[in-house]
Motif scaffolding. Structure first.
Motif, PDB file in Angstrom:
ATOM      1  N   LEU A  96       0.836  -1.191   0.000  1.00 51.12           N
ATOM      2  CA  LEU A  96       0.000   0.000   0.000  1.00 51.12           C
ATOM      3  C   LEU A  96       0.874   1.246   0.000  1.00 51.12           C
ATOM      4  O   LEU A  96       1.753   1.394   0.849  1.00 51.12           O
ATOM      5  CB  LEU A  96      -0.907  -0.004   1.235  1.00 51.12           C
ATOM      6  CG  LEU A  96      -1.917   1.130   1.335  1.00 51.12           C
ATOM      7  CD1 LEU A  96      -2.939   1.023   0.202  1.00 51.12           C
ATOM      8  CD2 LEU A  96      -2.612   1.090   2.678  1.00 51.12           C
ATOM      9  N   GLY A  97       0.649   2.132  -0.964  1.00 54.30           N
ATOM     10  CA  GLY A  97       1.358   3.404  -0.991  1.00 54.30           C
ATOM     11  C   GLY A  97       0.855   4.303   0.123  1.00 54.30           C
ATOM     12  O   GLY A  97      -0.277   4.162   0.594  1.00 54.30           O
ATOM     13  N   MET A 106       2.958   8.070  -2.215  1.00 51.48           N
ATOM     14  CA  MET A 106       4.382   7.735  -2.222  1.00 51.48           C
ATOM     15  C   MET A 106       4.530   6.220  -2.089  1.00 51.48           C
ATOM     16  O   MET A 106       3.965   5.621  -1.165  1.00 51.48           O
ATOM     17  CB  MET A 106       5.105   8.417  -1.061  1.00 51.48           C
ATOM     18  CG  MET A 106       5.030   9.928  -1.068  1.00 51.48           C
ATOM     19  SD  MET A 106       5.712  10.697  -2.538  1.00 51.48           S
ATOM     20  CE  MET A 106       7.370  10.072  -2.536  1.00 51.48           C
ATOM     21  N   ASN A 107       5.281   5.616  -2.986  1.00 53.62           N
ATOM     22  CA  ASN A 107       5.626   4.205  -2.842  1.00 53.62           C
ATOM     23  C   ASN A 107       6.885   4.143  -1.997  1.00 53.62           C
ATOM     24  O   ASN A 107       7.941   4.612  -2.417  1.00 53.62           O
ATOM     25  CB  ASN A 107       5.828   3.553  -4.204  1.00 53.62           C
ATOM     26  CG  ASN A 107       4.536   3.510  -4.983  1.00 53.62           C
ATOM     27  OD1 ASN A 107       3.491   3.195  -4.436  1.00 53.62           O
ATOM     28  ND2 ASN A 107       4.592   3.856  -6.255  1.00 53.62           N
ATOM     29  N   VAL A 108       6.743   3.628  -0.797  1.00 53.08           N
ATOM     30  CA  VAL A 108       7.851   3.588   0.156  1.00 53.08           C
ATOM     31  C   VAL A 108       8.347   2.160   0.306  1.00 53.08           C
ATOM     32  O   VAL A 108       7.678   1.209  -0.090  1.00 53.08           O
ATOM     33  CB  VAL A 108       7.419   4.168   1.523  1.00 53.08           C
ATOM     34  CG1 VAL A 108       7.016   5.629   1.383  1.00 53.08           C
ATOM     35  CG2 VAL A 108       6.299   3.355   2.137  1.00 53.08           C
ATOM     36  N   ALA A 109       9.517   2.007   0.915  1.00 48.72           N
ATOM     37  CA  ALA A 109      10.107   0.680   1.105  1.00 48.72           C
ATOM     38  C   ALA A 109      10.820   0.641   2.443  1.00 48.72           C
ATOM     39  O   ALA A 109      11.100   1.679   3.052  1.00 48.72           O
ATOM     40  CB  ALA A 109      11.088   0.383  -0.027  1.00 48.72           C
ATOM     41  N   GLY A 110      11.108  -0.548   2.873  1.00 52.51           N
ATOM     42  CA  GLY A 110      11.830  -0.735   4.121  1.00 52.51           C
ATOM     43  C   GLY A 110      12.134  -2.199   4.343  1.00 52.51           C
ATOM     44  O   GLY A 110      11.888  -3.035   3.478  1.00 52.51           O
ATOM     45  N   GLN A 111      12.645  -2.495   5.511  1.00 46.67           N
ATOM     46  CA  GLN A 111      13.045  -3.861   5.830  1.00 46.67           C
ATOM     47  C   GLN A 111      11.893  -4.735   6.305  1.00 46.67           C
ATOM     48  O   GLN A 111      12.024  -5.951   6.327  1.00 46.67           O
ATOM     49  CB  GLN A 111      14.114  -3.840   6.919  1.00 46.67           C
ATOM     50  CG  GLN A 111      15.424  -3.255   6.473  1.00 46.67           C
ATOM     51  CD  GLN A 111      16.417  -3.278   7.608  1.00 46.67           C
ATOM     52  OE1 GLN A 111      16.341  -2.451   8.506  1.00 46.67           O
ATOM     53  NE2 GLN A 111      17.322  -4.231   7.561  1.00 46.67           N
ATOM     54  N   VAL A 112      10.766  -4.117   6.707  1.00 41.50           N
ATOM     55  CA  VAL A 112       9.664  -4.885   7.288  1.00 41.50           C
ATOM     56  C   VAL A 112       8.386  -4.641   6.499  1.00 41.50           C
ATOM     57  O   VAL A 112       7.984  -3.499   6.278  1.00 41.50           O
ATOM     58  CB  VAL A 112       9.443  -4.505   8.775  1.00 41.50           C
ATOM     59  CG1 VAL A 112       8.322  -5.331   9.385  1.00 41.50           C
ATOM     60  CG2 VAL A 112      10.724  -4.668   9.580  1.00 41.50           C
TER      61      VAL A 112
END
Length: 181
Positions: A89-90, A102-108
């Motif tokens: 989900l953005g 915003m298309n975000v990213a991370g480790q989890v």
């Protein structure tokens, strides 16, 4: 409701995905107000939902703070997987009077808001959650609100049902849970 009406049985199926309540033989569904099909009857059961980016003080001490939605790409964001939204989900914001995502990213990557909240509290990144879900943690100093000037608000939760579902049980549930501002 249950104690007052012993002849009514209630089954709750809590999944974080969109379903067709008619095809799947449910009497009532619950969704945000802007996610309800036009052929359904919708009854508000909650106020509008304001979204908020939060992080723990420990995470912010290590990583710093974003100063705009675009800066989120430089941070570890705890993302929500919604299969019916096509994956992750953005995060939505209001910028210059219009909605942006915003298309975000991370480790989890998780599929439950409570798990996202706990992961943010543990210092593993930024989270995008309903403001009312985070307010107690902010008041206690365990989370810090971020980017509030860009926060988006969604229509609150609604019960929805097909017009053919006008049973006594559906009417009782709708009238009991109807939001009264």
């Amino acid at each position: 409701l249950i104690a007052a009406h012993p002849g009514i049985a209630i089954e709750i199926d809590s999944e974080n995905r969109f379903i067709d309540i008619t095809a799947d033989r449910f009497d009532i569904g619950v969704r945000m107000g802007d996610d309800i099909a036009k052929d359904m009857i919708a009854v508000r059961i909650a106020p509008d939902t304001r979204m908020r980016v939060v992080a723990s003080p420990a995470y912010l001490a290590r990583a710093g703070q974003p100063d705009s939605p675009q800066a989120l790409r430089q941070f570890s964001c705890i993302t929500l997987r919604l299969p019916t939204h096509g994956g992750l989900l953005g995060w939505a914001f209001i910028q210059d009077g219009r909605a942006i995502t915003m298309n975000v990213a991370g480790q989890v990557i998780l599929n439950d808001d409570q798990m996202i909240l706990q992961t943010a509290l543990a210092g593993h990144g930024l989270a995008w959650l309903p403001a009312d879900m985070t307010q107690g943690e902010i008041d206690a100093g365990r989370l810090v609100p971020l980017l509030d000037e860009w926060a988006i608000t969604y229509p609150g939760y609604h019960l929805y049902y097909a017009s053919r579902n006008t049973s006594h049980a559906v009417s009782l549930v709708v009238n009991t849970l109807r939001y009264r501002a």
